[in-house]
Design a protein around this motif. Sequence first.
Motif, PDB file in Angstrom:
ATOM      1  N   PRO A  79       0.505  -1.138  -0.067  1.00 42.58           N
ATOM      2  CA  PRO A  79       0.011  -0.139  -0.129  1.00 42.58           C
ATOM      3  C   PRO A  79       1.134   1.245   0.155  1.00 42.58           C
ATOM      4  O   PRO A  79       0.436   2.081  -0.070  1.00 42.58           O
ATOM      5  N   PHE A  80       1.984   1.401   0.060  1.00 46.38           N
ATOM      6  CA  PHE A  80       3.136   2.283   0.050  1.00 46.38           C
ATOM      7  C   PHE A  80       3.519   2.903  -1.384  1.00 46.38           C
ATOM      8  O   PHE A  80       2.801   3.898  -1.339  1.00 46.38           O
ATOM      9  N   ASP A  81       4.208   1.751  -1.813  1.00 47.61           N
ATOM     10  CA  ASP A  81       3.778   1.854  -3.598  1.00 47.61           C
ATOM     11  C   ASP A  81       3.508   1.224  -4.384  1.00 47.61           C
ATOM     12  O   ASP A  81       4.192   1.581  -5.587  1.00 47.61           O
ATOM     13  N   GLU A  82       3.010   0.485  -3.983  1.00 49.75           N
ATOM     14  CA  GLU A  82       2.434  -0.938  -4.637  1.00 49.75           C
ATOM     15  C   GLU A  82       3.422  -1.620  -5.403  1.00 49.75           C
ATOM     16  O   GLU A  82       3.141  -2.492  -6.907  1.00 49.75           O
ATOM     17  N   GLU A  83       5.181  -1.506  -4.638  1.00 54.46           N
ATOM     18  CA  GLU A  83       5.236  -2.702  -5.317  1.00 54.46           C
ATOM     19  C   GLU A  83       5.059  -3.529  -4.579  1.00 54.46           C
ATOM     20  O   GLU A  83       4.535  -3.531  -4.041  1.00 54.46           O
ATOM     21  N   PRO A  84       6.020  -4.580  -5.382  1.00 59.17           N
ATOM     22  CA  PRO A  84       5.444  -6.354  -4.284  1.00 59.17           C
ATOM     23  C   PRO A  84       6.679  -6.209  -3.003  1.00 59.17           C
ATOM     24  O   PRO A  84       7.543  -6.057  -2.758  1.00 59.17           O
ATOM     25  N   THR A  85       5.334  -7.085  -2.347  1.00 61.68           N
ATOM     26  CA  THR A  85       6.185  -7.298  -1.202  1.00 61.68           C
ATOM     27  C   THR A  85       5.845  -8.834  -0.780  1.00 61.68           C
ATOM     28  O   THR A  85       4.789  -9.307  -1.122  1.00 61.68           O
ATOM     29  N   ILE A  86       7.052  -8.972   0.735  1.00 58.60           N
ATOM     30  CA  ILE A  86       6.285 -11.362   0.902  1.00 58.60           C
ATOM     31  C   ILE A  86       4.603 -10.977   0.920  1.00 58.60           C
ATOM     32  O   ILE A  86       4.816  -9.848   2.326  1.00 58.60           O
ATOM     33  N   ALA A  87       4.271 -11.786   0.933  1.00 53.99           N
ATOM     34  CA  ALA A  87       2.519 -12.702   1.610  1.00 53.99           C
ATOM     35  C   ALA A  87       3.173 -13.726   1.729  1.00 53.99           C
ATOM     36  O   ALA A  87       2.256 -14.016   2.753  1.00 53.99           O
ATOM     37  N   VAL A  88       3.613 -14.491   1.133  1.00 53.44           N
ATOM     38  CA  VAL A  88       3.326 -16.042   1.803  1.00 53.44           C
ATOM     39  C   VAL A  88       4.927 -16.856   2.146  1.00 53.44           C
ATOM     40  O   VAL A  88       5.826 -16.199   0.730  1.00 53.44           O
ATOM     41  N   LEU A  89       5.696 -16.736   2.598  1.00 51.76           N
ATOM     42  CA  LEU A  89       7.474 -17.257   3.041  1.00 51.76           C
ATOM     43  C   LEU A  89       7.261 -18.272   2.949  1.00 51.76           C
ATOM     44  O   LEU A  89       6.312 -18.663   4.218  1.00 51.76           O
ATOM     45  N   GLU A  90       7.830 -19.514   1.890  1.00 50.04           N
ATOM     46  CA  GLU A  90       7.714 -20.856   2.041  1.00 50.04           C
ATOM     47  C   GLU A  90       9.279 -21.053   2.285  1.00 50.04           C
ATOM     48  O   GLU A  90      10.091 -20.342   1.859  1.00 50.04           O
ATOM     49  N   VAL A  91       9.734 -22.655   3.499  1.00 50.75           N
ATOM     50  CA  VAL A  91      11.156 -23.155   3.378  1.00 50.75           C
ATOM     51  C   VAL A  91      10.726 -24.207   3.074  1.00 50.75           C
ATOM     52  O   VAL A  91       9.760 -24.666   4.264  1.00 50.75           O
ATOM     53  N   SER A  92      11.487 -24.972   1.802  1.00 50.29           N
ATOM     54  CA  SER A  92      10.810 -25.766   2.047  1.00 50.29           C
ATOM     55  C   SER A  92      12.319 -26.880   2.843  1.00 50.29           C
ATOM     56  O   SER A  92      13.273 -26.724   2.994  1.00 50.29           O
ATOM     57  N   LEU A  93      11.199 -28.317   3.768  1.00 42.37           N
ATOM     58  CA  LEU A  93      12.804 -29.007   5.067  1.00 42.37           C
ATOM     59  C   LEU A  93      13.390 -30.116   4.814  1.00 42.37           C
ATOM     60  O   LEU A  93      14.173 -30.507   5.857  1.00 42.37           O
ATOM     61  N   GLY A  94      12.750 -30.671   3.718  1.00 41.69           N
ATOM     62  CA  GLY A  94      13.318 -32.046   3.511  1.00 41.69           C
ATOM     63  C   GLY A  94      13.110 -32.796   3.828  1.00 41.69           C
ATOM     64  O   GLY A  94      14.156 -34.003   4.211  1.00 41.69           O
TER      65      GLY A  94
END
Length: 285
Positions: A79-94
């Motif tokens: 909402p600040f500048d409409e640039e992409p920001t992280i919405a979902v962060l995922e880490v594959s744990l193996g």
Amino acid sequence: MRETFIDLGSVNAPSGVLVLGMAGWMDYWQELGQPLSERAGTAAASGGGHLREWLCEAVAVPAAGDRPLAVRASTAPSPFDEEPTIAVLEVSLGIPWPEHGDRSVPVRLGDLPVDRCGMVIGDASGLDAGRGMDDEPADGLADVTYWGRYADDAYAQFGGERIAQYGVDGPHGWLDLPLAEAAARSAELTAWRDRLHGKGLMVSIDEHTDFHRFRRAGWHHPLRVGAIEVGGCQVLGIEWDQGDHSIRHHGERDADQVYPVTLEADGAGEMVLRWTIPPYDFDEE
């Protein structure tokens, strides 16, 4: 609509314990009684959990110790500048989802605020060696930058390279200076500003702590993500845009600006750590 993910890189967790936590406090756990690795190891042994003491927060989970662990994210407009920001962060744990566990139901581990100083993902034992913003630099070096109304005048007087960053020209300054030389240049710029202008020039000296190295590694990434080595492990740091943080995440835990962290199963039946930050609702502005 199916989420589109982008690769952010990878981390490794040779201790078998992975941490997602607040970068601004990564070196402070031991000051409160126990190293991060001990707290995280206890949580991971029971399948994962949320760690919190004073202003320090993290989530710790078990992870494969013998391979790189992929990190990726989906994005939403700020909402600040409409640039992409992280919405979902995922880490594959193996590691495989428990044999008798229900793969269709995410396991909630707790929630985390977005740290104004950024987030860190890495091996719990490796992060015990992390140098925070107030620690001494391991290499004895620092970066000096300056910007502001009188930056052009300062450049004409003192020089310095243009330090480009993603999407902006960046400040002028000097990278990788010995500490004494960095302090002298910073003092010279500050004295010149105070003598001629009084204000209108910002001068920063950033010692090469791991905290600064995270930020510097992400200078050229659209999501401000960068990888460095800490304690012999590859660790990812994510610096948050300050405008986006002020609008969406300001106040953090005290303002109930926290977001759920879950364990889920991927299509291959392996465990994934997932941190979900709901997109900003522009219709409710």
